[in-house]
Design a protein around this motif. Structure first.
Motif, PDB file in Angstrom:
ATOM      1  N   GLU A 155      13.747  -0.722   6.960  1.00 23.06           N
ATOM      2  CA  GLU A 155      12.978  -0.671   8.092  1.00 23.06           C
ATOM      3  C   GLU A 155      12.003  -2.145   8.164  1.00 23.06           C
ATOM      4  N   GLY A 156      11.343  -1.655   7.000  1.00 27.90           N
ATOM      5  CA  GLY A 156       9.964  -3.221   6.218  1.00 27.90           C
ATOM      6  C   GLY A 156      11.005  -4.577   6.308  1.00 27.90           C
ATOM      7  N   TYR A 157      11.877  -4.394   5.854  1.00 23.70           N
ATOM      8  CA  TYR A 157      12.560  -5.360   4.813  1.00 23.70           C
ATOM      9  C   TYR A 157      13.255  -6.495   5.991  1.00 23.70           C
ATOM     10  N   ASP A 158      13.603  -5.228   7.337  1.00 22.84           N
ATOM     11  CA  ASP A 158      15.030  -5.894   8.106  1.00 22.84           C
ATOM     12  C   ASP A 158      13.990  -6.159   9.368  1.00 22.84           C
ATOM     13  N   ARG A 159      12.956  -5.850  10.013  1.00 23.71           N
ATOM     14  CA  ARG A 159      11.882  -6.342  10.811  1.00 23.71           C
ATOM     15  C   ARG A 159      11.517  -7.337  10.505  1.00 23.71           C
ATOM     16  N   LEU A 160      11.073  -7.729   9.157  1.00 27.39           N
ATOM     17  CA  LEU A 160       9.554  -8.545   9.062  1.00 27.39           C
ATOM     18  C   LEU A 160      10.384 -10.526   8.042  1.00 27.39           C
ATOM     19  N   TRP A 161      11.646 -10.263   7.062  1.00 29.31           N
ATOM     20  CA  TRP A 161      11.646 -10.794   6.412  1.00 29.31           C
ATOM     21  C   TRP A 161      11.829 -12.311   7.166  1.00 29.31           C
ATOM     22  N   GLN A 162      12.217 -12.299   8.609  1.00 30.99           N
ATOM     23  CA  GLN A 162      12.197 -13.425   9.101  1.00 30.99           C
ATOM     24  C   GLN A 162      11.005 -14.193   9.988  1.00 30.99           C
TER      25      GLN A 162
ATOM     26  N   VAL B  69       3.761   2.416   8.984  1.00 28.67           N
ATOM     27  CA  VAL B  69       2.923   2.524   7.383  1.00 28.67           C
ATOM     28  C   VAL B  69       3.351   0.722   7.297  1.00 28.67           C
ATOM     29  N   VAL B  70       4.244   0.442   6.819  1.00 28.69           N
ATOM     30  CA  VAL B  70       4.830  -0.923   6.564  1.00 28.69           C
ATOM     31  C   VAL B  70       4.044  -2.038   7.762  1.00 28.69           C
ATOM     32  N   GLY B  71       4.289  -1.571   9.004  1.00 26.94           N
ATOM     33  CA  GLY B  71       3.941  -2.406  10.052  1.00 26.94           C
ATOM     34  C   GLY B  71       2.828  -2.840   9.617  1.00 26.94           C
ATOM     35  N   TYR B  72       1.714  -1.517   9.621  1.00 28.06           N
ATOM     36  CA  TYR B  72       0.392  -1.697   9.063  1.00 28.06           C
ATOM     37  C   TYR B  72      -0.379  -2.780   8.558  1.00 28.06           C
ATOM     38  N   ILE B  73       0.448  -2.460   7.210  1.00 32.15           N
ATOM     39  CA  ILE B  73      -0.403  -3.279   6.008  1.00 32.15           C
ATOM     40  C   ILE B  73       0.343  -4.619   6.728  1.00 32.15           C
ATOM     41  N   GLY B  74       0.999  -4.833   6.874  1.00 32.52           N
ATOM     42  CA  GLY B  74       1.588  -6.248   7.157  1.00 32.52           C
ATOM     43  C   GLY B  74       0.254  -6.785   7.960  1.00 32.52           C
ATOM     44  N   SER B  75       0.344  -5.713   9.287  1.00 37.90           N
ATOM     45  CA  SER B  75      -1.206  -6.205  10.469  1.00 37.90           C
ATOM     46  C   SER B  75      -2.633  -6.476   9.820  1.00 37.90           C
ATOM     47  N   ARG B  76      -2.695  -5.179   8.534  1.00 39.30           N
ATOM     48  CA  ARG B  76      -4.467  -5.193   7.825  1.00 39.30           C
ATOM     49  C   ARG B  76      -4.292  -5.781   6.696  1.00 39.30           C
ATOM     50  N   PHE B  77      -2.944  -6.411   6.176  1.00 38.27           N
ATOM     51  CA  PHE B  77      -3.766  -7.416   5.300  1.00 38.27           C
ATOM     52  C   PHE B  77      -2.269  -8.868   5.207  1.00 38.27           C
ATOM     53  N   SER B  78      -0.900  -8.074   4.827  1.00 37.97           N
ATOM     54  CA  SER B  78       0.447  -9.535   5.103  1.00 37.97           C
ATOM     55  C   SER B  78       1.581  -8.667   4.411  1.00 37.97           C
ATOM     56  N   ILE B  79       1.996  -9.523   5.170  1.00 43.18           N
ATOM     57  CA  ILE B  79       3.662  -9.637   5.457  1.00 43.18           C
ATOM     58  C   ILE B  79       3.859  -8.956   3.790  1.00 43.18           C
ATOM     59  N   ARG B  80       3.137  -9.745   2.805  1.00 42.87           N
ATOM     60  CA  ARG B  80       3.579  -9.952   1.534  1.00 42.87           C
ATOM     61  C   ARG B  80       3.692  -8.865   1.250  1.00 42.87           C
ATOM     62  N   ALA B  81       2.535  -7.922   1.551  1.00 35.88           N
ATOM     63  CA  ALA B  81       2.366  -6.695   1.186  1.00 35.88           C
ATOM     64  C   ALA B  81       3.007  -5.756   1.190  1.00 35.88           C
ATOM     65  N   SER B  82       3.251  -5.871   2.843  1.00 38.93           N
ATOM     66  CA  SER B  82       4.304  -5.279   3.125  1.00 38.93           C
ATOM     67  C   SER B  82       5.791  -4.891   2.710  1.00 38.93           C
ATOM     68  N   LEU B  83       5.678  -6.216   2.193  1.00 38.56           N
ATOM     69  CA  LEU B  83       7.490  -6.470   1.698  1.00 38.56           C
ATOM     70  C   LEU B  83       7.424  -5.820   0.384  1.00 38.56           C
ATOM     71  N   LEU B  84       6.455  -5.912   0.268  1.00 33.39           N
ATOM     72  CA  LEU B  84       6.294  -4.945  -1.424  1.00 33.39           C
ATOM     73  C   LEU B  84       6.032  -3.666  -1.343  1.00 33.39           C
ATOM     74  N   ALA B  85       5.743  -2.916  -0.842  1.00 33.74           N
ATOM     75  CA  ALA B  85       5.754  -1.754   0.106  1.00 33.74           C
ATOM     76  C   ALA B  85       6.614  -1.085  -0.080  1.00 33.74           C
ATOM     77  N   ALA B  86       7.599  -1.882   0.751  1.00 34.82           N
ATOM     78  CA  ALA B  86       9.426  -1.574   1.295  1.00 34.82           C
ATOM     79  C   ALA B  86       9.579  -1.843  -0.061  1.00 34.82           C
ATOM     80  N   GLY B  87       9.632  -2.423  -0.988  1.00 37.32           N
ATOM     81  CA  GLY B  87      10.167  -2.556  -2.344  1.00 37.32           C
ATOM     82  C   GLY B  87      10.732  -1.281  -2.438  1.00 37.32           C
ATOM     83  N   PHE B  88       8.661  -0.955  -3.437  1.00 33.42           N
ATOM     84  CA  PHE B  88       9.092   0.149  -4.058  1.00 33.42           C
ATOM     85  C   PHE B  88       9.218   1.203  -3.422  1.00 33.42           C
ATOM     86  N   MET B  89       9.403   1.783  -1.770  1.00 36.87           N
ATOM     87  CA  MET B  89      10.057   2.464  -1.006  1.00 36.87           C
ATOM     88  C   MET B  89      11.076   3.154  -1.791  1.00 36.87           C
ATOM     89  N   LEU B  90      11.821   2.134  -2.551  1.00 42.86           N
ATOM     90  CA  LEU B  90      12.835   1.758  -3.503  1.00 42.86           C
ATOM     91  C   LEU B  90      13.425   3.215  -4.531  1.00 42.86           C
TER      92      LEU B  90
END
Length: 426
Positions: free
Chosen positions: A253-260, A389-410
């Motif tokens: 969800e984090g990657y699909d919605r935020l990479w673009q 959770v990933v979306g909040y991280i992106g709005s609160r910190f950065s989209i890079r932080a969101s993608l890092l969180a999404a990656g570690f969820m795997l």
């Protein structure tokens, strides 16, 4: 593509189930690619959505899927897979036409604000998808009697990627006129597909469950649902795969919605004179071509009849997927970011038919659509839990932080696949 009528005749031709399935896959992929290649331009530049709103849109979609997936899967197993698919296709067409019309509703006199209309369209999208999801693959496996299922799924992926290439061109060209037109065009493709399926789709392999005397439709659906749960309970590997799907959904969800939006806002494009629609079109076209090559190579390398080979392949693909998301998150420039996006596209192209083949051939026909829906619900639940959770991280910190969180969820997915491989001596 399948012609609607034979030359010079009014009698409807009879097409085989594989032909109809490949046509359906082609048209749905064409519509999806037309809509989603440039969708972020519409969302970000026209509707003005924030990173949190982008993920919230996906969360509403997945909540809808979670609520309706079980119901629609039971409908497919109890009454008709064909009926379920056709209903879903028409609802999908309606959802995307509504979504493409939102930009024309953005004025004070509108009954609902634009974002609310977007959420309504996402709910329709979710309902339509649940009618199709599981029912389409259950239908073709029944029609083929499970013979050649692996071949048809691999072949359908090539058809899907070819349609995606055409959809990229359509999306970019239409978006240059207006960013909402791809949604309208994709909706029209779904309506056309629904009409073709009404005339040509046949259902010969499905055996409708016999109703007990004085049994209501609700009770029949309940029996189907309970039997589906029983299948999961008595097959530990299926239950494990459901858990894997849960965590995988949270990451996707984090990657699909935020990479673009990551490319738009944080990476940037090297040539500002080239429209964003063209850039996304080139990226999608490259990912599709590489995906076609990867699927052809995987089809010769992976024996889809050997369970341990499939387990090893899914483990490796998940590791590469996690690495790709993390690489995109830390990419210092456009070149590295695009490499990560293309790598993830190839991984997704190969993972889908491998996973689908293994899963469908392990399920009993009478419960196939129901169990597939349950596993899809696990994916939706994961996206609902992980997306905000990933979306909040992106709005609160950065989209890079969101993608890092999404990656570690795997990480839990890789751990579970590793345990399966060790138990089976892979």
């Amino acid at each position: 593509m399948i012609p609607l009528l034979p030359k010079g005749g009014a009698i409807l031709p009879k097409y085989s189930a594989p032909q109809i399935y490949l046509f359906m896959v082609f048209m749905m992929s064409l519509a999806s690619s037309t809509i989603f290649t440039t969708y972020s331009i519409y969302y970000v530049t026209e509707l003005g959505l924030s990173p949190f709103q982008l993920v919230l849109v996906g969360t509403v979609l997945e909540i809808t899927v979670l609520l309706f997936e079980g119901i629609t899967g039971v409908v497919a197993d109890t009454y008709s897979r064909k009926l379920s698919v056709i209903i879903g296709v028409f609802i999908l067409g309606s959802a995307f036409v509504l979504e493409g019309s939102i930009v024309w509703m953005m004025h004070p006199a509108t009954l609902l604000p634009a974002f609310a209309w977007l959420l309504v369209s996402q709910m329709l999208y979710g309902i339509g998808w649940t009618f199709v999801s599981g029912a389409d693959t259950a239908w073709i496996v029944d029609e083929l009697k499970e013979d050649g299922a692996g071949r048809i799924f691999m072949r359908s992926k090539i058809f899907a990627l070819g349609a995606s290439l055409l959809g990229v061109v359509c999306s970019v060209g239409l978006s240059l006129f207006s960013s909402n037109i791809p949604f309208l065009a994709g909706g029209a493709v779904y309506f056309l597909l629904g009409l073709v399926l009404l005339r040509h789709m046949r259902e010969t392999g499905f055996i409708r469950r016999e109703r007990e005397p004085h049994s209501s439709p609700v009770r029949e659906m309940g029996r189907t649902w309970v039997s589906g749960i029983s299948v999961l309970r008595h097959q530990p590997l299926l239950l494990l795969l459901t858990v894997v799907t849960l965590f995988s959904g949270a990451a996707s969800e984090g990657y699909d919605r935020l990479w673009q939006i990551h490319l738009i806002d944080e990476i940037g494009f090297p040539d500002a004179a080239v429209p964003m629609a063209v850039w996304f079109g080139l990226i999608s076209a490259a990912a599709t071509l590489l995906g076609m090559l990867a699927v052809r190579f995987a089809g010769t390398l992976i024996d889809l009849h050997l369970e341990r080979k499939i387990s090893a392949a899914l483990f490796l693909l998940t590791c590469v997927r996690m690495g790709g998301i993390l690489l995109l998150a830390v990419a210092p420039d456009f070149t590295m970011a695009i490499f990560a996006v293309l790598l993830l596209g190839m991984v997704g192209s190969v993972s889908d038919p491998v996973y689908t083949t293994w899963l469908n051939t392990k399920l009993p026909s009478r419960n196939r659509a129901t169990v597939l829906s349950m596993i899809s619900q696990a994916d939706a639940l994961g996206q609902i839990a992980g997306g905000p959770v990933v979306g909040y991280i992106g709005s609160r910190f950065s989209i890079r932080a969101s993608l890092l969180a999404a990656g570690f969820m795997l990480l839990p997915v890789i751990t579970l696949f590793g345990k399966v491989m060790r138990k089976r001596g892979v």
